[in-house]
Design a protein around this motif. Structure first.
Motif, PDB file in Angstrom:
ATOM      1  N   THR A 142     -25.413 -31.530 -61.864  1.00 40.98           N
ATOM      2  CA  THR A 142     -26.260 -32.406 -62.689  1.00 40.98           C
ATOM      3  C   THR A 142     -27.493 -32.851 -61.912  1.00 40.98           C
ATOM      4  O   THR A 142     -28.617 -32.810 -62.437  1.00 40.98           O
ATOM      5  CB  THR A 142     -25.456 -33.642 -63.159  1.00 40.98           C
ATOM      6  OG1 THR A 142     -24.261 -33.186 -63.778  1.00 40.98           O
ATOM      7  CG2 THR A 142     -26.252 -34.479 -64.143  1.00 40.98           C
ATOM      8  N   ALA A 143     -27.293 -33.241 -60.652  1.00 39.49           N
ATOM      9  CA  ALA A 143     -28.420 -33.735 -59.847  1.00 39.49           C
ATOM     10  C   ALA A 143     -29.471 -32.649 -59.612  1.00 39.49           C
ATOM     11  O   ALA A 143     -30.670 -32.933 -59.550  1.00 39.49           O
ATOM     12  CB  ALA A 143     -27.904 -34.250 -58.506  1.00 39.49           C
ATOM     13  N   SER A 144     -29.006 -31.414 -59.500  1.00 41.50           N
ATOM     14  CA  SER A 144     -29.954 -30.350 -59.135  1.00 41.50           C
ATOM     15  C   SER A 144     -30.493 -29.586 -60.343  1.00 41.50           C
ATOM     16  O   SER A 144     -31.457 -28.843 -60.219  1.00 41.50           O
ATOM     17  CB  SER A 144     -29.285 -29.358 -58.167  1.00 41.50           C
ATOM     18  OG  SER A 144     -28.147 -28.781 -58.757  1.00 41.50           O
ATOM     19  N   GLY A 148     -32.385 -32.937 -63.570  1.00 45.49           N
ATOM     20  CA  GLY A 148     -32.516 -33.529 -62.239  1.00 45.49           C
ATOM     21  C   GLY A 148     -33.641 -32.868 -61.460  1.00 45.49           C
ATOM     22  O   GLY A 148     -34.786 -32.830 -61.920  1.00 45.49           O
ATOM     23  N   MET A 149     -33.309 -32.314 -60.296  1.00 39.11           N
ATOM     24  CA  MET A 149     -34.329 -31.764 -59.400  1.00 39.11           C
ATOM     25  C   MET A 149     -35.212 -30.699 -60.069  1.00 39.11           C
ATOM     26  O   MET A 149     -36.448 -30.724 -59.931  1.00 39.11           O
ATOM     27  CB  MET A 149     -33.633 -31.193 -58.149  1.00 39.11           C
ATOM     28  CG  MET A 149     -34.545 -30.613 -57.102  1.00 39.11           C
ATOM     29  SD  MET A 149     -34.959 -28.888 -57.380  1.00 39.11           S
ATOM     30  CE  MET A 149     -33.405 -28.086 -56.996  1.00 39.11           C
ATOM     31  N   GLN A 169     -43.195 -42.268 -60.470  1.00 37.96           N
ATOM     32  CA  GLN A 169     -41.914 -42.762 -59.955  1.00 37.96           C
ATOM     33  C   GLN A 169     -40.744 -41.967 -60.551  1.00 37.96           C
ATOM     34  O   GLN A 169     -39.805 -41.607 -59.851  1.00 37.96           O
ATOM     35  CB  GLN A 169     -41.784 -44.252 -60.271  1.00 37.96           C
ATOM     36  CG  GLN A 169     -40.538 -44.869 -59.693  1.00 37.96           C
ATOM     37  CD  GLN A 169     -40.840 -46.183 -58.971  1.00 37.96           C
ATOM     38  OE1 GLN A 169     -41.837 -46.316 -58.270  1.00 37.96           O
ATOM     39  NE2 GLN A 169     -39.998 -47.151 -59.155  1.00 37.96           N
ATOM     40  N   ASN A 170     -40.856 -41.676 -61.854  1.00 43.29           N
ATOM     41  CA  ASN A 170     -39.797 -40.880 -62.489  1.00 43.29           C
ATOM     42  C   ASN A 170     -39.757 -39.458 -61.900  1.00 43.29           C
ATOM     43  O   ASN A 170     -38.686 -38.909 -61.640  1.00 43.29           O
ATOM     44  CB  ASN A 170     -40.034 -40.824 -64.008  1.00 43.29           C
ATOM     45  CG  ASN A 170     -38.948 -40.054 -64.725  1.00 43.29           C
ATOM     46  OD1 ASN A 170     -37.771 -40.271 -64.504  1.00 43.29           O
ATOM     47  ND2 ASN A 170     -39.354 -39.113 -65.569  1.00 43.29           N
ATOM     48  N   LEU A 171     -40.931 -38.910 -61.654  1.00 37.88           N
ATOM     49  CA  LEU A 171     -41.024 -37.574 -61.035  1.00 37.88           C
ATOM     50  C   LEU A 171     -40.359 -37.577 -59.650  1.00 37.88           C
ATOM     51  O   LEU A 171     -39.581 -36.669 -59.311  1.00 37.88           O
ATOM     52  CB  LEU A 171     -42.511 -37.198 -60.932  1.00 37.88           C
ATOM     53  CG  LEU A 171     -42.904 -36.015 -60.071  1.00 37.88           C
ATOM     54  CD1 LEU A 171     -42.324 -34.748 -60.642  1.00 37.88           C
ATOM     55  CD2 LEU A 171     -44.420 -35.892 -60.002  1.00 37.88           C
ATOM     56  N   HIS A 172     -40.644 -38.599 -58.867  1.00 43.75           N
ATOM     57  CA  HIS A 172     -40.044 -38.697 -57.524  1.00 43.75           C
ATOM     58  C   HIS A 172     -38.529 -38.839 -57.619  1.00 43.75           C
ATOM     59  O   HIS A 172     -37.787 -38.250 -56.834  1.00 43.75           O
ATOM     60  CB  HIS A 172     -40.622 -39.896 -56.767  1.00 43.75           C
ATOM     61  CG  HIS A 172     -42.035 -39.691 -56.326  1.00 43.75           C
ATOM     62  ND1 HIS A 172     -42.720 -40.591 -55.568  1.00 43.75           N
ATOM     63  CD2 HIS A 172     -42.893 -38.666 -56.531  1.00 43.75           C
ATOM     64  CE1 HIS A 172     -43.929 -40.150 -55.317  1.00 43.75           C
ATOM     65  NE2 HIS A 172     -44.065 -38.975 -55.905  1.00 43.75           N
ATOM     66  N   ASP A 173     -38.111 -39.649 -58.603  1.00 43.87           N
ATOM     67  CA  ASP A 173     -36.676 -39.850 -58.768  1.00 43.87           C
ATOM     68  C   ASP A 173     -35.984 -38.531 -59.122  1.00 43.87           C
ATOM     69  O   ASP A 173     -34.916 -38.212 -58.624  1.00 43.87           O
ATOM     70  CB  ASP A 173     -36.421 -40.903 -59.856  1.00 43.87           C
ATOM     71  CG  ASP A 173     -34.958 -41.277 -59.930  1.00 43.87           C
ATOM     72  OD1 ASP A 173     -34.378 -41.619 -58.885  1.00 43.87           O
ATOM     73  OD2 ASP A 173     -34.378 -41.204 -61.027  1.00 43.87           O
ATOM     74  N   LEU A 174     -36.635 -37.750 -59.981  1.00 42.32           N
ATOM     75  CA  LEU A 174     -36.030 -36.483 -60.406  1.00 42.32           C
ATOM     76  C   LEU A 174     -36.061 -35.443 -59.292  1.00 42.32           C
ATOM     77  O   LEU A 174     -35.026 -34.897 -58.908  1.00 42.32           O
ATOM     78  CB  LEU A 174     -36.762 -35.933 -61.637  1.00 42.32           C
ATOM     79  CG  LEU A 174     -36.559 -36.691 -62.947  1.00 42.32           C
ATOM     80  CD1 LEU A 174     -37.506 -36.154 -64.015  1.00 42.32           C
ATOM     81  CD2 LEU A 174     -35.123 -36.560 -63.424  1.00 42.32           C
ATOM     82  N   ILE A 180     -30.738 -36.949 -53.294  1.00 45.94           N
ATOM     83  CA  ILE A 180     -30.390 -37.963 -52.291  1.00 45.94           C
ATOM     84  C   ILE A 180     -29.278 -38.863 -52.838  1.00 45.94           C
ATOM     85  O   ILE A 180     -28.325 -39.207 -52.141  1.00 45.94           O
ATOM     86  CB  ILE A 180     -31.662 -38.741 -51.870  1.00 45.94           C
ATOM     87  CG1 ILE A 180     -32.540 -37.796 -51.026  1.00 45.94           C
ATOM     88  CG2 ILE A 180     -31.316 -40.027 -51.124  1.00 45.94           C
ATOM     89  CD1 ILE A 180     -33.845 -38.356 -50.544  1.00 45.94           C
ATOM     90  N   ARG A 181     -29.388 -39.176 -54.131  1.00 46.55           N
ATOM     91  CA  ARG A 181     -28.317 -39.977 -54.750  1.00 46.55           C
ATOM     92  C   ARG A 181     -27.006 -39.173 -54.787  1.00 46.55           C
ATOM     93  O   ARG A 181     -25.926 -39.716 -54.593  1.00 46.55           O
ATOM     94  CB  ARG A 181     -28.740 -40.396 -56.160  1.00 46.55           C
ATOM     95  CG  ARG A 181     -28.021 -41.605 -56.638  1.00 46.55           C
ATOM     96  CD  ARG A 181     -28.865 -42.512 -57.517  1.00 46.55           C
ATOM     97  NE  ARG A 181     -29.222 -41.922 -58.803  1.00 46.55           N
ATOM     98  CZ  ARG A 181     -30.465 -41.838 -59.249  1.00 46.55           C
ATOM     99  NH1 ARG A 181     -31.464 -42.272 -58.507  1.00 46.55           N
ATOM    100  NH2 ARG A 181     -30.723 -41.314 -60.420  1.00 46.55           N
ATOM    101  N   ALA A 182     -27.123 -37.882 -55.028  1.00 42.45           N
ATOM    102  CA  ALA A 182     -25.914 -37.041 -55.028  1.00 42.45           C
ATOM    103  C   ALA A 182     -25.255 -37.073 -53.641  1.00 42.45           C
ATOM    104  O   ALA A 182     -24.025 -37.074 -53.534  1.00 42.45           O
ATOM    105  CB  ALA A 182     -26.257 -35.611 -55.431  1.00 42.45           C
TER     106      ALA A 182
END
Ligand code: IPE
Ligand code: IPE
Ligand code: MG
Ligand code: MG
Ligand code: MG
Length: 288
Positions: A142-144, A148-149, A169-174, A180-182
């Motif tokens: 999901t994160a990647s 996500g990424m 900010q949303n772009l950086h988060d994605l 990093i959260r994963a």
């Protein structure tokens, strides 16, 4: 050797051994995979996962293969990010990027191969039950993936005509934050943490960490040198980055605020997060 150097070495030794064990891969592709994975990289995500697990009293060995999988996804993202159709970067980790050292088709296949291999390794991770392995697979895929990424990389390359700070900010988060959260999530999952408050605190910490990390990467692109970065400086000149949206002073303040928010979350975890706090301080001070 301090804790962080020891963890980086532990990780590098495991990854080299796992890659050397791989069979039935065309030798030139195996060579390109090894070239792309070894000999550079801060190993930030594996170290983060190890330290979150340690702060929860979990031993490192259960994470050895999962963090290799996590880093394979990061490396695949970098190999593809450097391609001419994306950031067109000839240098990575102070040496020729994968497509420059081999060729574009090989670099695409290295990325594809690493992505699949990451999930093979998660499905086989020793010392973990099937439910834990599945949770790791769900978290990393999901994160990647496209929400996500990959989605973040798409937006980075195809931004709308008018963007604002929220978009960035949303772009950086994605594109960066999710992986990093994963990493932090891997530490939580493998240590079997069931405490909701701890979960939320660690996830919040990793979210601020990811935002600070990418904003700082953007800043370093415009303030540092290629020799220090090991990748081309000034690469983002035609892109929307923190530095193109804010003055230098504002950018530095913004990054500092994000790091402070990350550190404040760790304070909630008390003494058990001492090493995570030290690690965060080191990453905040980085110059590459
Ligand atoms: C680079 O990531 C790309 C970003 C998400 C900013 P890292 O700075 O973690 O790359 P390496 O692996 O240490 O080179
Ligand atoms: C890439 O961001 C983030 C990834 C998902 C790979 P950048 O394009 O800024 O990363 P660098 O600066 O090339 O490492
Ligand atoms: Mg990029
Ligand atoms: Mg790039
Ligand atoms: Mg960058």
């Amino acid at each position: 050797m301090n804790t962080l150097q020891a963890l980086r070495q532990r990780f590098n030794t495991t990854l080299s051994a796992e890659l050397a064990k791989l069979e039935h891969i065309p030798p030139a592709l195996h060579d390109a995979i090894t070239y792309s994975c070894i000999g550079g990289g801060k190993r930030l995500r594996p170290i983060l996962a190890y330290l979150v697990a340690e702060s929860l009293g979990c031993s490192f060995d259960k994470l050895d293969l999962p963090v290799c999988a996590l880093e394979l996804i990061h490396i695949y993202a970098l190999v593809h990010d450097d391609l001419p159709c994306m950031d067109d970067a000839p240098l990575r980790h102070g040496k020729a990027s994968s497509h420059s050292a081999y060729n574009e088709a090989t670099a695409v296949l290295v990325g594809d191969g690493l992505q699949a291999l990451a999930f093979t390794w998660l499905s086989q991770a020793p010392g973990l039950d099937a439910e834990t392995r599945l949770a790791l697979i769900a978290t990393l895929s999901t994160a990647s993936g496209p929400s996500g990424m990959v989605g973040g990389q798409y937006l980075d390359l195809h931004p709308p005509a008018h963007i604002d700070r929220n978009f960035l900010q949303n772009l950086h988060d994605l594109k960066t934050g999710r992986l990093i959260r994963a990493a932090a999530h891997f530490g939580l999952i493998v240590s079997g943490c069931k405490d909701k408050a701890t979960y939320t605190t660690v996830q919040n910490y990793a979210t601020y960490f990811g935002l600070a990390y990418q904003a700082q990467d953007d800043l370093l692109d415009s303030t540092s040198k290629t020799e220090t970065l090991g990748k081309p400086a000034g690469q983002d000149i035609h892109k929307h980055t923190t530095s193109t949206m804010m003055s230098l002073t504002e950018t530095k303040q913004h990054i500092n605020d994000l790091w402070k928010l990350a550190q404040a979350e760790l304070d909630l975890l008390g003494n058990s997060a001492k090493k995570l706090l030290e690690f965060t301080g080191q990453i905040k001070q980085r110059d590459y």
